[in-house]
Design a protein around this motif. Structure first.
Motif, short mmCIF file in Angstrom:
data_model
loop_
_atom_site.label_atom_id
_atom_site.label_comp_id
_atom_site.label_asym_id
_atom_site.label_seq_id
_atom_site.Cartn_x
_atom_site.Cartn_y
_atom_site.Cartn_z
N LYS A 8 41.45 -45.37 21.46
CA LYS A 8 41.69 -46.68 21.36
C LYS A 8 41.06 -47.22 19.86
N LEU A 9 41.74 -47.81 19.22
CA LEU A 9 41.16 -48.46 17.91
C LEU A 9 40.72 -49.87 18.17
N PRO A 11 40.35 -52.47 15.69
CA PRO A 11 40.60 -53.05 14.38
C PRO A 11 40.20 -54.54 14.50
N TRP A 123 39.39 -38.60 9.96
CA TRP A 123 38.58 -38.94 10.84
C TRP A 123 37.11 -38.96 10.55
N THR A 129 34.76 -43.65 13.26
CA THR A 129 35.74 -44.57 12.55
C THR A 129 36.96 -43.43 12.03
N VAL A 142 37.91 -48.19 10.30
CA VAL A 142 38.39 -48.56 11.41
C VAL A 142 37.83 -48.03 12.69
N LYS A 143 37.22 -48.81 13.37
CA LYS A 143 36.50 -48.19 14.75
C LYS A 143 37.30 -47.64 15.76
N PHE A 144 37.16 -46.55 16.42
CA PHE A 144 37.73 -46.33 17.62
C PHE A 144 36.85 -45.83 18.45
N LEU A 164 50.20 -43.47 15.38
CA LEU A 164 49.92 -44.49 15.68
C LEU A 164 50.71 -45.45 16.49
N TRP A 171 45.87 -51.19 20.02
CA TRP A 171 46.10 -50.18 19.04
C TRP A 171 45.64 -48.61 19.70
N LEU A 173 45.37 -44.17 18.60
CA LEU A 173 45.73 -43.17 17.78
C LEU A 173 45.97 -41.98 19.01
#
Length: 390
Positions: A8-9, A11, A123, A129, A142-144, A164, A171, A173
């Protein structure tokens, strides 16, 4: 062995807006490319690229790699459509449904998944991120997030492209990982038979029933709520029914993951294999009353079978599939088979030897025995190549 890991992103609002604009631009470009492919009958990526590549870059401002992926996505979608038309999924040629599917170009949803290769996405696993390409430029930091075991698999075994995806305003990935298979246990000491049923989702030959009153009450409540919303038939009722269906599917998937994990862990711990029913035609074979039909059709048994198979493959546990015919009517002790051996749904009472047991456990014993015989006769352990870690 291939596994798919979804992270899970997280953002910021500005980053989310950039991701949304990027998805919309890529899918609009892919939809336009599909129209060109339909008009010019351009089926191959190279042919379609000659007609669309420069226009996609100029009109939507996509980078070289994004434009390439938009063209390839269009060709892949057309290939899938033609395969479905040939297989009869859209009805016979000449039917209204077939004509509707084949008589217009493919259309992509604004938030349909967009593939990213290593040139567009990198990655940073230590910081959790990603650096990702957008139509407004490269976006870094962008954190995940995800479960710890998933992130370990992702860092060690990720290969190829990632997708994506935006689902419900969130959001994600989705990345493909190639992990080494565990050495198959070629000499299991026995098998665990797994019977799939109505009251109990899965019952094993060890005497464990994977279900319970709480789950069955939730399933019954889901059916009541679905029936109530169907009767209303308003826009808001349809919207609520759609939201509830997604929630039910996620809960069922979580339960299937837990059941499969327990069964595979027990088989691995005791050095045994797993014997499953062949699920082909499971709904056609069962003769049930109307309320039981709804219960049977509402559970994703095929998904549970896939989860057990791929988890077993990761653990090196052999899996065999057996014919489930008459397993619920056959006595697991004397093998006398008769319809009246099962006086009701939950109880098995053999008319020949007098053996009495819970019906699902008796069936699981028969599946276990058939699994062992199939293994001795040379059955191979099978599991799907690709699945999803939720």
């Amino acid at each position: 062995m291939k596994l798919v890991v979804r992270v899970k992103l997280l953002p910021t609002p500005v980053q989310a807006a950039a991701l949304e604009a990027t998805l919309h631009a890529c899918n609009e470009a892919a939809t336009w490319a599909a129209e060109v492919a339909f008009e010019k009958d351009a089926r191959r990526p190279l042919t379609l690229r000659k007609h669309t590549y420069n226009q996609i870059r100029e009109r939507w401002g996509l980078g070289a790699q994004a434009a390439q992926h938009a063209v390839k996505k269009t060709c892949d979608a057309n290939t899938t459509l033609r395969a479905n038309l040939r297989s009869g999924r859209y009805g016979r040629p000449g039917s209204t449904r077939h004509a509707r599917a084949s008589g217009k170009p493919v259309v992509f949803r604004p938030e349909a998944a967009q593939p990213y290769d290593d040139r567009m996405l990198s990655w940073q696993h230590t910081e959790n991120t990603v650096s990702i390409w957008t139509t407004t430029g490269r976006m870094k930091g962008v954190k995940f997030t995800g479960q710890a075991d998933q992130l370990e698999v992702l860092a060690a075994h990720r290969q190829g492209e990632s997708d994506l995806v935006c689902q419900g305003g969130k959001w994600f990935l989705i990345a493909t990982c190639e992990i080494p298979e565990a050495t198959l246990n070629a000499r299991p000491v026995g098998f665990i038979g797994v019977d799939l049923g109505i009251e109990n989702i899965a019952a094993t030959s060890d005497g464990v029933r994977h279900s319970g009153r709480q789950i069955n009450r939730k399933r019954a409540n889901d059916r009541r709520q679905h029936t109530k919303l169907q009767k209303k038939n308003t826009k808001s009722a349809k919207r609520r029914a759609k939201n509830r269906a997604g929630k039910e599917a996620r809960r069922n998937k979580d339960i299937n993951h837990k059941i499969s994990k327990r069964i595979v862990a027990e088989a691995e711990r005791t050095g045994r294999g797993i014997a499953l029913e062949e699920l082909t035609g499971i709904r056609e074979r069962a003769r049930l009353r109307k309320p039981q039909r709804v219960t049977l059709h509402s559970w994703p048994f095929a998904q549970l079978g896939v989860f057990i198979a791929y988890k077993a493959r990761r653990a090196g546990v052999p899996v065999v599939y057996v014919d489930p015919a008459y397993t619920s009517q056959e006595c697991s002790q004397c093998h006398h088979t008769a319809r009246n051996n099962r006086p009701d749904q939950a109880r098995f009472a053999c008319r020949s030897c007098g053996f009495v047991e819970h019906a699902d456990h008796n069936a699981s014993h028969n599946i276990r025995r058939r699994g062992w015989m199939a293994w001795v006769c040379g059955a191979q352990s099978t599991a799907p190549e690709l699945t999803l870690i939720a």
